[in-house]
Design a protein around this motif. Structure first.
Motif, mmCIF file in Angstrom:
data_model
loop_
_atom_site.group_PDB
_atom_site.id
_atom_site.type_symbol
_atom_site.label_atom_id
_atom_site.label_comp_id
_atom_site.label_asym_id
_atom_site.label_seq_id
_atom_site.Cartn_x
_atom_site.Cartn_y
_atom_site.Cartn_z
ATOM 1 N N GLY A 85 0.825 -1.192 0.000
ATOM 2 C CA GLY A 85 0.000 0.000 0.000
ATOM 3 C C GLY A 85 0.861 1.243 0.000
ATOM 4 N N PRO A 86 0.258 2.413 0.132
ATOM 5 C CA PRO A 86 1.037 3.648 0.141
ATOM 6 C C PRO A 86 2.112 3.671 1.224
ATOM 7 C CG PRO A 86 -1.281 4.126 -0.194
ATOM 8 C CD PRO A 86 -1.197 2.667 0.121
ATOM 9 N N THR A 87 1.778 3.196 2.428
ATOM 10 C CA THR A 87 2.770 3.182 3.511
ATOM 11 C C THR A 87 2.844 1.843 4.232
ATOM 12 O OG1 THR A 87 1.181 4.026 5.155
ATOM 13 C CG2 THR A 87 2.461 5.658 3.920
ATOM 14 N N GLU A 88 1.847 0.992 4.090
ATOM 15 C CA GLU A 88 1.820 -0.309 4.753
ATOM 16 C C GLU A 88 1.903 -1.422 3.716
ATOM 17 O OE1 GLU A 88 1.721 -0.910 7.997
ATOM 18 O OE2 GLU A 88 1.293 1.089 8.792
ATOM 19 N N TRP A 227 -1.603 -1.653 -4.007
ATOM 20 C CA TRP A 227 -2.998 -1.226 -3.842
ATOM 21 C C TRP A 227 -3.038 0.190 -3.274
ATOM 22 C CZ3 TRP A 227 -7.103 -3.975 -5.548
ATOM 23 C CH2 TRP A 227 -6.887 -5.315 -5.877
ATOM 24 N N GLY A 228 -4.029 0.956 -3.720
ATOM 25 C CA GLY A 228 -4.188 2.315 -3.214
ATOM 26 C C GLY A 228 -3.197 3.290 -3.793
ATOM 27 N N VAL A 229 -2.581 2.934 -4.939
ATOM 28 C CA VAL A 229 -1.614 3.831 -5.557
ATOM 29 C C VAL A 229 -2.132 4.406 -6.872
ATOM 30 C CG1 VAL A 229 0.315 2.650 -4.457
ATOM 31 C CG2 VAL A 229 -0.383 1.974 -6.773
ATOM 32 N N MET A 230 -3.297 3.911 -7.334
ATOM 33 C CA MET A 230 -3.955 4.446 -8.517
ATOM 34 C C MET A 230 -5.456 4.345 -8.280
ATOM 35 S SD MET A 230 -3.082 1.302 -11.163
ATOM 36 C CE MET A 230 -4.241 1.826 -12.430
ATOM 37 N N PRO A 231 -6.238 5.270 -8.811
ATOM 38 C CA PRO A 231 -7.673 5.286 -8.510
ATOM 39 C C PRO A 231 -8.452 4.248 -9.298
ATOM 40 C CG PRO A 231 -7.132 7.068 -10.007
ATOM 41 C CD PRO A 231 -5.828 6.427 -9.633
ATOM 42 N N PRO A 401 -6.609 5.242 -0.677
ATOM 43 C CA PRO A 401 -5.279 4.886 -0.184
ATOM 44 C C PRO A 401 -5.234 4.599 1.317
ATOM 45 C CG PRO A 401 -5.103 6.656 -1.774
ATOM 46 C CD PRO A 401 -6.570 6.455 -1.533
ATOM 47 N N ASN A 402 -5.873 5.425 2.135
ATOM 48 C CA ASN A 402 -5.844 5.201 3.575
ATOM 49 C C ASN A 402 -6.527 3.899 3.974
ATOM 50 O OD1 ASN A 402 -4.464 7.596 4.082
ATOM 51 N ND2 ASN A 402 -6.344 8.787 4.367
ATOM 52 N N TRP A 404 -6.614 1.159 2.214
ATOM 53 C CA TRP A 404 -5.717 0.036 1.929
ATOM 54 C C TRP A 404 -4.615 -0.056 2.970
ATOM 55 C CZ3 TRP A 404 -7.182 -3.816 -0.733
ATOM 56 C CH2 TRP A 404 -8.083 -3.655 -1.796
ATOM 57 N N ASP A 405 -4.095 1.072 3.409
ATOM 58 C CA ASP A 405 -3.091 1.039 4.472
ATOM 59 C C ASP A 405 -3.661 0.421 5.749
ATOM 60 O OD1 ASP A 405 -0.778 1.949 3.278
ATOM 61 O OD2 ASP A 405 -1.156 4.054 3.731
ATOM 62 N N GLN A 406 -4.854 0.825 6.105
ATOM 63 C CA GLN A 406 -5.488 0.264 7.304
ATOM 64 C C GLN A 406 -5.723 -1.239 7.144
ATOM 65 O OE1 GLN A 406 -9.037 2.520 8.122
ATOM 66 N NE2 GLN A 406 -7.937 4.468 8.280
ATOM 67 N N THR A 407 -6.122 -1.642 5.941
ATOM 68 C CA THR A 407 -6.365 -3.063 5.687
ATOM 69 C C THR A 407 -5.088 -3.871 5.842
ATOM 70 O OG1 THR A 407 -8.212 -2.608 4.200
ATOM 71 C CG2 THR A 407 -7.107 -4.738 3.959
ATOM 72 N N PHE A 408 -3.992 -3.414 5.261
ATOM 73 C CA PHE A 408 -2.746 -4.169 5.347
ATOM 74 C C PHE A 408 -2.206 -4.177 6.771
ATOM 75 C CE2 PHE A 408 -2.141 -3.009 0.647
ATOM 76 C CZ PHE A 408 -2.843 -4.130 0.260
ATOM 77 N N ASN A 409 -2.418 -3.109 7.499
ATOM 78 C CA ASN A 409 -2.024 -3.090 8.903
ATOM 79 C C ASN A 409 -2.824 -4.130 9.696
ATOM 80 O OD1 ASN A 409 -0.613 -1.916 11.217
ATOM 81 N ND2 ASN A 409 -2.620 -1.114 11.794
ATOM 82 N N THR A 410 -4.116 -4.208 9.388
ATOM 83 C CA THR A 410 -4.970 -5.204 10.041
ATOM 84 C C THR A 410 -4.554 -6.615 9.665
ATOM 85 O OG1 THR A 410 -6.852 -3.696 10.128
ATOM 86 C CG2 THR A 410 -7.341 -6.046 10.239
ATOM 87 N N VAL A 411 -4.275 -6.822 8.369
ATOM 88 C CA VAL A 411 -3.869 -8.156 7.911
ATOM 89 C C VAL A 411 -2.592 -8.601 8.604
ATOM 90 C CG1 VAL A 411 -2.961 -9.429 5.919
ATOM 91 C CG2 VAL A 411 -5.034 -8.048 5.696
#
Length: 463
Positions: A85-88, A227-231, A401-402, A404-411
């Motif tokens: 993701g953007p940061t995660e 993910w979350g890097v293009m709309p 984007p946010n 997807w970051d939250q999702t990957f952090n959760t995963v």
């Protein structure tokens, strides 16, 4: 008029699997394929455009083990999938689903795979006619099939082929399928409108690029997704490793996305303030490569296009079907399989495994004279897989984007709780976020089972 037992429109994985199964069952089967040129194939063949990757449990769904392939089909054995993701980011080393295959998955040469499927069908006794365009199908449901064929397939050269069973496997653009289905649907629910490519398909673009040796060594056993890097809903770029340091670098995105409708566009890594429209695929790919490796390498000289691969010039553009499948007008002796029925999109990264399986089911039933069981049989075989795909696609609808970051952090928390299977009760140990994801996923699956799973149901057809 020439007569066959089974006529198959489309010579890709679904069509050739259908032909193999039908011929193996003792039926006369013929495949009609218009044929397209490719730089990596001698002569014409099906439109073999795909990221071309198979996960471990997909091997069992497809019901063809890679040990059966000749040399040159399997390119890399995989040990992980990386989601960035953007940061995660997170990395999966197991799908968590039981499989007979020992690796996480594999990448393969789609053109060679399609050619092998064709050879397998022909060896079983099926006929594969290349450079043949189907212009129409006329059906008469009142004939018994003995004196007159139930279906008459018209070809561009003026020939007509009679068949008792018809299998439509012409891919996600449904060039023939939509016209045939329209004749069995009310005016209020025409397939040519409901399943029009710009409405239900994504567009995919990919390039074959040779990577520097040290970069290729690092990623040759992984498939990577951003993910979350293009709309766009389920829009993302990817890298799939092939052979000889070549990777497929591609992306998928909705057709006709309006950049003015994109919220928080400055949060997307691959957009630029000066973009006045959604970038072309080649622009996205160049930006991805610059973002990931541009600090250490010159992209054009160190990641060159491999012009002898792909469709032409080391690139290819193609449609990907929607994530919701359609049921077939089985009472008319017609089965729709593979991309034409909308089953080749596992989160829009491909689905040759489901195409092969649905084609094989249709071909076997046609040979047995039991095509009326097709909808039930493909549901029995691939329901779980398609429900997963549709549920995940619906779950992330509207994600930015946010999200997807939250999702990957959760995963990552869920993986810490249970490193193999994200979607079972033990993931509750990962806390509130994991429990919320699990609850939303299961709720989405339940709702889909109650009627939101297919775009067209068998009850929609009128005979």
């Amino acid at each position: 008029m020439e007569r066959v037992d089974v006529a198959i429109v489309g010579g890709g994985p679904a069509g050739t699997a259908a032909a193999h199964a039908a011929a193996s069952g003792g039926a006369s089967a013929v495949v009609f394929e218009k044929g397209v040129p490719r730089a990596d194939r001698d002569g014409l063949g099906p439109d073999s455009t795909d990221a071309a990757g198979i996960l471990d449990y997909w091997v069992d769904i497809m019901d063809i083990h890679p040990d059966e392939f000749p040399d040159g089909v399997v390119l890399q054995h995989l040990d992980r999938a990386e989601f960035i993701g953007p940061t995660e980011s997170c990395t999966l080393t197991s799908t968590g689903i039981d499989s007979s295959y020992d690796h996480f998955g594999y990448t393969f040469n789609r053109a060679r795979f399609d050619d092998w499927l064709r050879e397998r069908a022909e060896d079983a006794g099926a006929e594969y006619r290349i450079k043949v365009r189907v212009t129409g199908v006329d059906s008469d449901l009142n004939v018994d099939g003995e004196d007159e064929p139930r279906h008459v397939v018209s070809l561009a050269g003026g020939e007509e082929i009679g068949a008792d069973s018809l299998i439509l496997a012409d891919g996600p653009q449904r060039t023939v399928t939509n016209r045939v289905l329209d004749s069995y649907l009310p005016d209020s629910k025409q397939a040519s409108e409901l399943l029009a490519s710009p409405k239900v398909n994504h567009i995919a673009y990919q390039e074959y690029r040779r990577f520097p040796e040290e970069v290729f060594e690092e990623l040759k056993t992984a498939i990577k997704f951003w993910w979350g890097v293009m709309p766009g809903h389920t829009a993302y770029p990817w890298v799939f490793p092939n052979d000889a340091r070549v990777c497929r670098v591609g992306l998928t995105m909705p057709i006709g996305l309006d950049i003015d409708a994109v919220e928080d566009r400055d949060e997307y890594e691959l957009l630029r303030p000066e973009d006045d429209s959604i970038p072309q695929g080649s622009t996205y790919i160049r930006r991805l490569l610059e973002w990931q490796w541009g600090d250490a390498y010159d992209i054009e000289s160190d990641f060159p296009l491999v012009e002898g691969r792909g469709k032409r010039g080391g690139t290819e553009t193609y449609s990907i079907s929607s994530t919701k499948p359609i049921e077939s007008p089985i009472e008319a002796g017609i089965a729709v399989a593979g991309g034409a029925m909308g089953t080749t999109s596992a989160f829009h990264e491909g689905g040759d495994h489901v195409a092969v399986r649905t084609g094989a089911i249709a071909g076997k039933l046609a040979a047995d004279g039991e095509l009326s069981a097709y909808n039930d049989r493909w549901h029995e075989a691939v329901d779980d897989e398609l429900l997963r795909n549709v549920a995940f696609a619906e779950l992330c609808r509207g994600y930015g984007p946010n999200d997807w970051d939250q999702t990957f952090n959760t995963v990552n928390g869920m993986l810490a709780a249970d490193g193999s299977n994200l979607l079972k009760t033990s993931t509750l140990r990962s806390g509130l976020s994991g429990a919320k994801v699990l609850y939303q996923y299961k709720k989405q699956k339940r709702s889909l089972r109650k009627g939101g799973y297919v775009q067209l149901s068998a009850d929609d057809y009128v005979y």
